[in-house]
Design a protein around this motif. Structure first.
Motif, PDB file in Angstrom:
ATOM      1  N   GLU A  79       0.857  -1.191   0.000  1.00 35.34           N
ATOM      2  CA  GLU A  79       0.000   0.000   0.000  1.00 35.34           C
ATOM      3  C   GLU A  79       0.892   1.241   0.000  1.00 35.34           C
ATOM      4  O   GLU A  79       1.621   1.487   0.960  1.00 35.34           O
ATOM      5  CB  GLU A  79      -0.892   0.048   1.246  1.00 35.34           C
ATOM      6  N   PRO A  80       0.854   2.051  -1.072  1.00 36.06           N
ATOM      7  CA  PRO A  80       1.708   3.241  -1.098  1.00 36.06           C
ATOM      8  C   PRO A  80       1.298   4.245  -0.015  1.00 36.06           C
ATOM      9  O   PRO A  80       0.223   4.155   0.562  1.00 36.06           O
ATOM     10  CB  PRO A  80       1.482   3.818  -2.494  1.00 36.06           C
ATOM     11  N   ASP A 126       1.475   7.367  -6.167  1.00 36.05           N
ATOM     12  CA  ASP A 126       1.529   6.155  -6.964  1.00 36.05           C
ATOM     13  C   ASP A 126       2.885   5.501  -6.712  1.00 36.05           C
ATOM     14  O   ASP A 126       3.759   6.072  -6.046  1.00 36.05           O
ATOM     15  CB  ASP A 126       1.247   6.410  -8.446  1.00 36.05           C
ATOM     16  N   ARG A 127       3.042   4.295  -7.207  1.00 30.23           N
ATOM     17  CA  ARG A 127       4.224   3.518  -6.843  1.00 30.23           C
ATOM     18  C   ARG A 127       5.506   4.219  -7.259  1.00 30.23           C
ATOM     19  O   ARG A 127       6.484   4.227  -6.530  1.00 30.23           O
ATOM     20  CB  ARG A 127       4.140   2.114  -7.480  1.00 30.23           C
ATOM     21  N   ALA A 128       5.515   4.790  -8.455  1.00 32.73           N
ATOM     22  CA  ALA A 128       6.737   5.433  -8.946  1.00 32.73           C
ATOM     23  C   ALA A 128       7.151   6.582  -8.029  1.00 32.73           C
ATOM     24  O   ALA A 128       8.322   6.715  -7.675  1.00 32.73           O
ATOM     25  CB  ALA A 128       6.521   5.940 -10.371  1.00 32.73           C
ATOM     26  N   GLU A 129       6.183   7.404  -7.624  1.00 32.32           N
ATOM     27  CA  GLU A 129       6.521   8.527  -6.747  1.00 32.32           C
ATOM     28  C   GLU A 129       6.984   8.031  -5.388  1.00 32.32           C
ATOM     29  O   GLU A 129       7.948   8.538  -4.817  1.00 32.32           O
ATOM     30  CB  GLU A 129       5.300   9.432  -6.575  1.00 32.32           C
ATOM     31  N   ALA A 164      12.470   3.019 -10.634  1.00 32.23           N
ATOM     32  CA  ALA A 164      11.368   3.208  -9.691  1.00 32.23           C
ATOM     33  C   ALA A 164      10.062   2.621 -10.207  1.00 32.23           C
ATOM     34  O   ALA A 164       9.045   3.309 -10.301  1.00 32.23           O
ATOM     35  CB  ALA A 164      11.198   4.698  -9.387  1.00 32.23           C
ATOM     36  N   GLN A 165      10.101   1.380 -10.575  1.00 23.73           N
ATOM     37  CA  GLN A 165       8.873   0.659 -10.950  1.00 23.73           C
ATOM     38  C   GLN A 165       9.007  -0.747 -10.367  1.00 23.73           C
ATOM     39  O   GLN A 165      10.118  -1.257 -10.229  1.00 23.73           O
ATOM     40  CB  GLN A 165       8.722   0.502 -12.478  1.00 23.73           C
ATOM     41  N   MET A 166       7.882  -1.365 -10.076  1.00 26.71           N
ATOM     42  CA  MET A 166       7.979  -2.726  -9.526  1.00 26.71           C
ATOM     43  C   MET A 166       8.460  -3.724 -10.559  1.00 26.71           C
ATOM     44  O   MET A 166       8.903  -4.811 -10.218  1.00 26.71           O
ATOM     45  CB  MET A 166       6.646  -3.149  -8.902  1.00 26.71           C
TER      46      MET A 166
END
Lengths: 287, 171, 750
Positions: free
Chosen positions: C183-184, C265-268, C664-666
Motif C-alpha cells: 500500500e503506497p 503512486d508507486r513510482a513517486e 522506480a517501478q515494480m
C-alpha cells in the motif's frame, strides 16, 4: 494514474472490416488495442503519446488456433493462456509454450496476446525468439488487402517494423516441421516469475545422428530486435556437438549480438550469459 | 487541449448484479469499481500490473484490473473480492483458511491473493505445491514470505476435499 | 499470570475485514467535497530555485497552490532536529524534493497540471558517494557533512595486534533497499478553525506526525489530531515519512478549506520516500591461531541522504550491533552517518543492524578461512555467555546459549553433511550448491535511555458490559499488534480475546505509547498493556466486587456494578525504566537494550554459474525470543522478514543515476515472488524475559539481520567467491567468478 483520461479515445468497432476501414480512412490516427498489458502501463505513467484506440479485443476474426496438416495458424489475439492450453502447441511447439508460461503471471497471460507482443516490439519480448525458431509467418491485413511475410523480415530495427499505419496483424502461422528437432528454451530474467528477460535463448536443432543437421538459434534482449544468430548457426551446421566447436560458436555469437547496459542488466553480463546458454544448448544436444 | 472524449456507458455484471458504469473509455476498471461501485476491496499497489493487488475475474479469467480499460468490460461478468464469499455471512473456504492459518498480515495484498487462489482452485481443483506457487506468482506479498498463504491454500483444499468426501459424492 | 490465549495462534483480530475486502485503507475513504493533492518535486539533486513557472493550458485559478511561504509555523518536518524543510524554499538538496503542492477535485486534470509546473533549478555541485561526502568535496550539510558520529571503545585494541597470530581485514558494502509496502503512502487531511488539523493516514507513529504538524502549523497540541487508518505494510517506511505527506495534505486542506487526499503512486513512492541507509564497513580483526578474537577494529559509515531524519538512531543501532554476539576483550567502533544529495534515507526494519551484521558475519567467515578453521568453530570459540560484556560494555544478564542454537540450526538444516557433500560434488559442475550461516542478536526496544525518554503510556477502560478497551498509540500494520494486545489483556483479566477491543490509534483518544518500531511493541508496550489490565483487575479486587478465582461472567457483573456506582473504570500506565539499566550517552557505553533475541540462520543455495542466478533452496531460522505470544503471528514475522532479507541479499537493487532512483517501478525494482522463495522453516526457543509480557522479547526486526550474511556465506561456500557486497546480483556474481583464478571454478569468461 497520470494520464489525462478525457484526452484518450477508445471505441469498439463491430468487426474487422470496420476496424480496417477506420484505420484506412485516417492512417495512423487510430491504433489497435488488444489486451492492454503494455499500453496501459504507458497510460498509467502518463507516457502514452497516442490518443485514439480501437478496441479489437472481441474481434472473432482475430481469435482462434487452427491446426492444419502442415501449419498451425494462430489468431493475433491468441493469448498466452490459450497458447499454453493448446495440445498441439504443447507437443510440437514447446518453445512457444515455454515463452508463454514464463511471461508475466496468470493474469498477464490471460490478457497478453501474440499480436500485441509482436507489434509492441520490445527487444525483450518473450514470444518472438520462439516464433523465429519456428520460421513463423505473419499475416498482415488492411482495407486494401492481405499479405503474408516471413516474421524474420518483420522487424527492421528498434521498434521499427514492416507494418503500415493502416495495417493490422491478423494471424501468425508456424509450419509443423520441427517436431522431431531437439528444442531448448531459457529465459534469464530478474526473478522466476513476472520477469523481464535479460537474455532469452530459444533454439532447435535437427540431429542427423551425431551431427547438427540444421539449427535455429534466436536470442532476445541482446539486440534492438529478437536476433536470429545466423552466423552462429552456420558455424554449427554439420558439426558434432562437442567441446571442440563450442568456443568457435561462442565467439561467433559474441560478435553477432549487440547487448547493451540498461536499467536491468549489463552488456558484459548479457554477452557472458548468451555464450553460456549456447554452451548449455550444445551440451544438451550431445546427450 | 486536443479534442476531449465523452464518458461512455458500459453495461456489465459485477458480483452477480447487472450494473451500468459511466466513465471515460480508458478509465481503469480498477478505478471504476472502486469509485463508482464503491467496491474498495480491490486495491492499487503498483499501477503497472506487477503486484496483483488489483486482481479481479473477468468471465472467469484472472486479470489485473489496473490494466483493463473499462470499455473492455462491456458485457463481461466480473467478480471482485466482495463476490467471493457465498453470502449469508459464510466465507469461502479460502477466506476461512486465511483466517485460521495466518494468510493475511497487513491485508493489502489479501483480496487479490484470495481471488488468485480461488481462481486457481476453480481451474485446477488439486494443484500441487509448484502449481500453487505458480498460480499465485502474480500476487506480491511483502509481509508474509508466502509461507502462510500457501498453507492457507493447502488447507482450503483439504477442507474442500473433506467436505466433498463427507457429502458422499466421492471423487 | 495464568495464560489462556498467550501461546496460541489466536486468529487475527481484524482478519475477517481483511479477507473479505472490507478493511478500510486510506485510499478507500472519501470525504464530501474532497480534493486530490499532488506534489511537484525538484528535478535536480542540488541547486537554487531560480523560478517556478505555471505553464500549459490549465485553469490555474481552480487550483489550490501551496509553496513554502504558505507555511504558518516553521517550514520543517520536525523529527530529531528540524533541518528538513516541508517544502523547499530557495534551495533544493535532493532530487524529488517537494517544492509545490497542488490540489483540485479532478485528479486527472491535477496530473496534467503537475506536468505543467516547471521548477527551474540553477544547479550546484552535488555529492553522491559517502567517500566524496567525507572528503568534503562540497559541504552540503552542517559544517562537515556529518549528521552524527559515535566512538565505542572497550579494552585496548591497539595493544592486541602484537599478540595476534593473524590479522584479517575486509571491507563490506550494502546498498539502499526500498521498503516496498504494497500500500503506497497516503493521507487525507482536513482543516477548520475550530478543530485545527486532522489527518487520517497510513502510518506507524501517529504521535510523530502529531509533533511535526504542531510545529509546522504553530498550533496547540489539542488542535492537531492524527488518526491511523488500516495500514498496508510499513516496515519502517511509514515511521517518519508520513509526517511529510501529512504536512503536505494539511497545508492544502488549510489553504483550500476542503479535505485533501494525497496518495502516492508507486513510482513517486519509490523515487521520493526513504530507503534503507547504504553502508560501508571496514573490519580489522586480530585473532589467535586457535580462533580466539583478540581485537575488533570496526569502521562503519552509513549514507543518510540530504537531511538528518533518523540517521543518528540508525547509526546507533548499527554501531551497537556491529560486534555481534561475541565476547572480545578489545573492541573499537568508529562510526558516522554522512550526508549526500540523495533523497533522505530512513527507517527500514533492522535499522542499521542489517548493515553492520552483514559485514561482521561475512567477515568472520573470512577470518575463519584465513586461519584454516571451520566458520562455526570460530563462532563457538567466541560466543558470549551470561556474565560477559558486549562491545558497549553491557553485561549479559540473561541466559544465552548460542552454541545450543547453532547445534539446533545445524541439525535442522543438515549443515555439516551438506557442507561436506556440496564441496565434494561441486567440482566440475556448472550448478553449484552451498550452505552458510549467520549467528547474531538483536536488541529490542529503544537504545540506551531511549525508552525512558519516550515514557510510553497505555490506558485501558473496562466498559459497563464487561468488555475492555485498550488505548494505545501502537499501530497494527500486519505484524499483529491488535491481536497480541488482546491476548495479553485477555489473559491478565481472565477473559476471552473477543471481549477486548483495541481502539483505533487516534491522538485524540489514545495516549502516546511511543512509535511502532524498534521491535518494542510486544516487549515494551505489551508489558504496559499487561500492567494496565492488572491495574483494572486490582481496582475491582480492592473494591470487593471481584474475587481472584472469579470468571468472565463475574468480571462483567463487577464492571457493571463499578461503573454504575463510580463512573468510568480506567487505568493508566506509564513506562518505568528498570533501575538496573544504565546507559552513558556521552561515552556510548552501558546497557544498550533491556533484552536481546538471539539467533542462528542457515541458508542453502544453488548457484548457476552460467547465469550467476542464485536460488535459496532451504532456509532455517532458529531464534530465542523469550516467549512466543502467538505462534502463527510470530512465525509470520520471521518468514516475512527472511523474505525481505532474501530480497536484500539477492534481488533488491536501487539503480542510482545522478542522485535519483532510476528503476522506480515494480517491474525493475525486484522483490521475490512466490516462485523465488524457499520453504522458510522457523523455530523458536523461549527463555522468558521477566520484564516482557509473559516473558516476551522483541522479534520484528531480527530476521533482517541474519538472512543476507547467511546467504552470502552460502554463496561463498558454493563458489569460492569472496562476497563483500549486497545485493549479490547475477551480474555482480558473474563478474566475481570471472575474476577468480580459472581452476577455482569452471564456466565461460566474460
Amino acid at each position: 494514474m497520470r494520464a489525462f483520461l478525457p484526452g484518450y479515445h477508445m471505441v469498439t468497432p463491430r468487426d474487422l472490416t470496420e476496424t480496417l476501414d477506420r484505420m484506412a480512412k485516417q492512417p495512423g490516427a487510430w491504433k489497435p488495442f488488444a489486451g492492454g498489458t503494455d499500453l496501459m502501463v504507458l497510460l498509467e505513467a502518463g507516457k502514452l503519446p497516442h490518443k485514439k484506440f480501437l478496441n479489437i479485443w472481441n474481434l472473432a476474426e482475430l481469435r482462434g488456433i487452427e491446426t492444419g496438416a502442415d501449419h498451425v495458424t494462430l489468431g493475433a489475439l491468441t493469448t498466452y493462456t490459450e497458447v499454453r492450453r493448446h495440445e498441439i502447441l504443447a507437443r510440437e511447439f514447446p518453445l512457444l509454450c515455454r515463452a508463454a508460461a514464463e511471461t508475466g503471471s496468470v493474469a498477464t497471460q490471460n490478457r497478453g496476446t501474440l499480436g500485441g507482443n509482436i507489434a509492441n516490439a520490445s527487444p525483450a519480448a518473450d514470444s518472438p525468439p520462439a516464433l523465429l525458431v519456428y520460421d513463423a509467418e505473419i499475416e498482415i491485413v488492411s482495407a486494401s488487402g492481405v499479405r503474408w511475410i516471413p516474421y524474420q523480415q518483420f522487424h527492421s530495427g528498434y521498434k521499427q517494423m514492416d507494418l503500415q499505419p493502416a495495417e493490422l496483424i491478423r494471424r501468425v502461422r508456424v509450419p509443423r516441421n520441427k517436431n522431431a528437432w531437439r528444442q531448448y528454451f531459457r529465459k534469464v530474467g530478474t526473478r522466476r516469475a513476472q520477469a523481464i528477460s535479460k537474455v532469452c535463448f530459444a533454439a532447435a536443432a535437427r540431429m542427423d545422428p551425431g551431427r547438427i543437421g540444421d539449427v535455429r538459434i534466436v536470442l532476445g534482449s541482446v539486440a534492438p530486435t529478437a536476433l536470429r544468430a545466423v552466423r552462429t548457426e552456420e558455424v554449427l551446421r554439420g558439426q558434432r556437438p562437442e567441446p571442440a566447436i563450442l568456443k568457435v560458436a561462442q565467439d561467433a555469437l559474441a560478435r553477432e549480438i549487440a547487448p547493451i547496459d540498461d536499467i536491468r542488466s549489463t552488456l558484459r553480463y548479457r554477452r557472458a550469459v548468451a555464450r553460456n546458454l549456447l554452451a548449455e544448448f550444445i551440451e544438451s544436444l550431445a546427450g | 487541449m486536443s479534442e476531449l472524449v465523452r464518458k461512455v456507458s458500459v453495461r456489465c455484471e459485477v458480483n452477480g448484479e447487472s450494473v451500468t458504469l459511466e466513465a471515460y473509455p480508458m478509465a481503469r476498471l480498477l478505478d471504476v469499481l472502486r469509485e463508482q461501485l464503491k467496491l474498495t476491496g480491490t486495491k492499487e499497489g503498483c499501477g503497472e500490473g506487477e503486484c496483483g493487488a488489483c486482481s479481479v475475474e473477468m468471465d472467469g479469467a484472472l486479470v489485473n484490473s489496473c490494466l483493463v480499460p473499462v470499455l473492455q468490460a462491456q458485457g463481461v461478468k466480473i467478480r471482485t473480492i466482495e463476490g467471493v464469499a457465498s453470502g449469508g455471512g459464510a466465507l469461502h473456504a479460502v477466506q476461512e483458511a486465511f483466517l485460521t492459518y495466518g494468510g493475511a498480515q497487513c491485508g493489502i495484498c489479501t483480496p487479490g491473493m484470495i481471488l488468485a487462489a480461488v481462481n486457481l482452485l476453480a481451474r485446477n481443483p488439486h494443484p500441487d505445491d509448484a502449481q500453487i506457487r505458480e498460480g499465485l506468482s502474480g500476487n506480491l506479498c511483502r509481509c508474509t514470505g508466502y509461507m502462510k498463504i500457501f498453507e492457507s491454500v493447502v488447507q482450503a483444499l483439504r477442507h474442500s476435499d473433506e467436505a466433498e468426501g463427507q457429502s458422499g459424492t466421492g471423487a | 499470570m495464568e495464560t489462556h490465549s498467550i501461546g496460541k495462534s489466536v486468529p487475527r483480530k481484524e482478519g475477517r475485514e481483511k479477507v473479505t475486502g472490507c478493511a478500510r485503507y486510506v485510499d478507500d475513504l472519501t470525504f464530501p467535497d474532497m480534493l486530490h493533492g499532488v506534489t511537484v518535486r525538484s528535478p535536480a539533486p542540488r541547486g537554487r530555485i531560480r523560478e517556478i513557472r505555471f505553464e500549459g493550458d490549465i485553469p490555474w485559478d481552480e487550483f489550490t497552490i501551496v509553496t513554502a511561504k504558505d507555511i504558518p509555523g516553521k517550514n520543517c518536518i520536525a523529527l530529531l532536529i528540524e533541518d528538513q524543510p516541508c517544502l523547499a524554499d530557495g534551495v533544493v538538496n535532493h532530487c524529488e524534493e517537494p517544492v509545490v503542492l497542488l490540489a483540485h477535485y479532478d485528479r486527472y486534470l491535477l496530473e496534467e497540471a503537475r506536468r505543467c509546473v516547471r521548477v527551474e533549478i540553477e544547479p550546484l555541485p552535488a555529492i553522491f558517494s559517502m567517500e566524496d561526502s567525507l572528503a568534503r568535496k562540497e559541504i552540503i550539510w552542517g559544517h562537515d557533512n556529518i549528521f552524527k558520529a559515535f566512538y565505542v571503545e572497550k579494552g585496548d585494541v591497539d595493544s592486541a595486534w602484537a599478540a595476534a597470530d593473524f590479522i584479517a581485514e575486509g571491507e563490506y558494502e550494502t546498498g539502499a533497499q526500498e521498503q516496498l509496502y504494497i500500500e503506497p503512502q497516503g493521507v487525507i487531511a482536513q482543516f477548520n478553525a475550530a478543530q485545527g488539523v486532522t489527518v487520517w493516514g497510513s502510518l506507524q507513529c501517529p504521535y510523530y506526525v502529531h509533533k511535526a504538524l504542531v510545529i509546522l502549523f504553530g498550533l496547540p497540541k489539542d488542535r492537531v489530531r492524527v488518526v491511523q487508518t488500516e495500514t498496508g505494510g510499513g516496515f519502517g517506511g511509514k515511521e517518519e515519512y508520513p509526517s511529510m505527506i501529512a504536512a503536505h495534505a494539511a497545508l492544502l486542506a488549510q489553504k483550500s478549506g476542503r479535505p485533501v487526499k494525497i496518495i502516492y503512486d508507486r513510482a513517486e513512492d519509490m523515487v521520493a520516500t526513504t530507503k534503507r541507509h547504504p553502508s560501508k564497513t571496514r573490519h580489522r580483526t586480530a585473532v589467535t591461531r586457535d580462533g580466539k578474537l583478540l581485537a575488533m577494529d570496526i569502521d562503519f559509515t552509513i549514507d543518510g541522504g540530504a537531511y538528518e531524519t533518523l540517521s543518528p538512531v540508525v547509526l546507533s543501532r548499527g554501531t551497537i550491533h556491529a560486534a555481534g554476539p561475541y565476547h572480545c576483550a578489545n573492541v573499537r567502533i568508529n562510526s558516522r552517518a554522512v550526508a549526500t544529495n540523495a533523497p533522505p534515507h530512513g527507517a527500514f526494519r533492522g535499522f542499521g543492524a542489517p548493515q553492520s551484521v552483514f559485514a561482521l558475519e561475512r567477515h568472520l567467515d573470512r577470518v575463519a578461512d584465513a586461519i584454516g578453521m571451520a566458520p562455526d568453530e570460530l563462532r563457538r570459540r567466541n560466543f558470549i555467555s551470561e556474565g560477559q560484556t558486549l562491545a558497549v560494555g553491557q553485561v549479559v544478564k540473561e541466559k544465552v546459549d548460542m552454541n545450543g542454537l547453532l547445534d539446533r540450526a545445524f541439525a535442522l538444516s543438515d549443515y555439516h553433511a551438506k557442507r561436506k557433500r556440496f564441496a565434494d560434488e561441486n567440482a566440475g559442475r556448472t550448478i553449484k550448491k552451498g550452505i552458510g550461516f549467520a549467528s547474531f542478536l538483536h536488541g529490542a526496544g529503544f537504545t540506551g535511555s531511549g525508552e525512558e525518554y519516550l515514557a510510553s503510556e497505555v490506558a485501558m477502560e473496562a466498559m459497563r458490559d464487561g468488555s475492555v478497551h485498550v488505548l494505545a498509540g501502537s499501530t497494527e500494520m500486519g505484524q499483529g499488534t491488535n491481536t497480541i494486545f488482546s491476548q495479553i489483556a485477555a489473559d491478565a483479566l481472565g477473559l476471552d480475546c473477543d471481549r477486548i477491543k483495541i481502539l483505533q490509534p487516534d491522538t485524540a483518544q489514545v495516549p502516546n505509547s511511543g512509535p511502532t518500531v524498534a521491535s518494542r511493541t510486544a516487549m515494551i508496550v505489551g508489558k504496559l498493556v499487561e500492567t494496565a489490565a492488572l491495574g483494572l483487575k486490582r481496582t475491582l479486587l480492592e473494591s470487593g466486587l471481584l474475587e481472584l478465582e472469579d470468571g468472565a461472567a463475574d468480571f462483567a457483573r463487577a464492571c457493571r456494578t463499578y461503573v454504575d456506582a463510580h463512573g468510568a473504570l480506567k487505568s493508566f500506565v506509564k513506562y518505568e525504566h528498570p533501575r538496573d539499566l544504565h546507559w552513558d550517552d556521552e561515552h556510548y557505553r552501558g546497557d544498550a537494550y533491556g533484552a536481546y533475541a538471539w539467533a542462528v540462520y542457515v541458508a542453502e543455495v544453488l548457484v548457476d554459474t552460467r547465469t550467476g542466478e542464485v536460488r535459496v533452496d532451504d532456509f532455517v531460522a532458529v531464534q530465542e525470543v523469550g516467549k512466543v505470544i502467538n505462534p502463527a503471528l510470530a512465525a509470520g514475522q520471521i518468514e516475512g522478514g527472511v523474505a525481505q532479507g532474501i530480497g536484500f541479499a539477492l534481488y533488491e537493487n536501487v539503480v542510482w543515476q545522478e542522485g535519483r532512483m532510476a528503476n522506480a517501478q515494480m517491474t525493475n525494482y525486484v522483490m521475490p515472488t512466490s516462485m523465488d522463495l524457499p520453504p522458510i522453516r522457523v523455530f523458536f526457543e523461549e527463555i522468558p524475559y521477566e520484564r516482557g509480557p509473559a516473558g516476551a522479547k522483541g522479534i520484528g526486526e531480527l530476521p533482517l539481520d541474519g538472512t543476507a550474511p547467511a546467504i552470502a556465506n552460502a554463496i561463498a561456500h558454493a563458489t569460492g567467491a569472496d562476497v563483500r557486497q549486497i545485493p549479490i546480483t547475477p551480474e555482480a556474481l558473474l563478474e566475481m567468478l570471472a575474476a577468480m583464478p580459472p581452476k577455482a571454478w569452471e564456466g565461460a569468461h566474460v
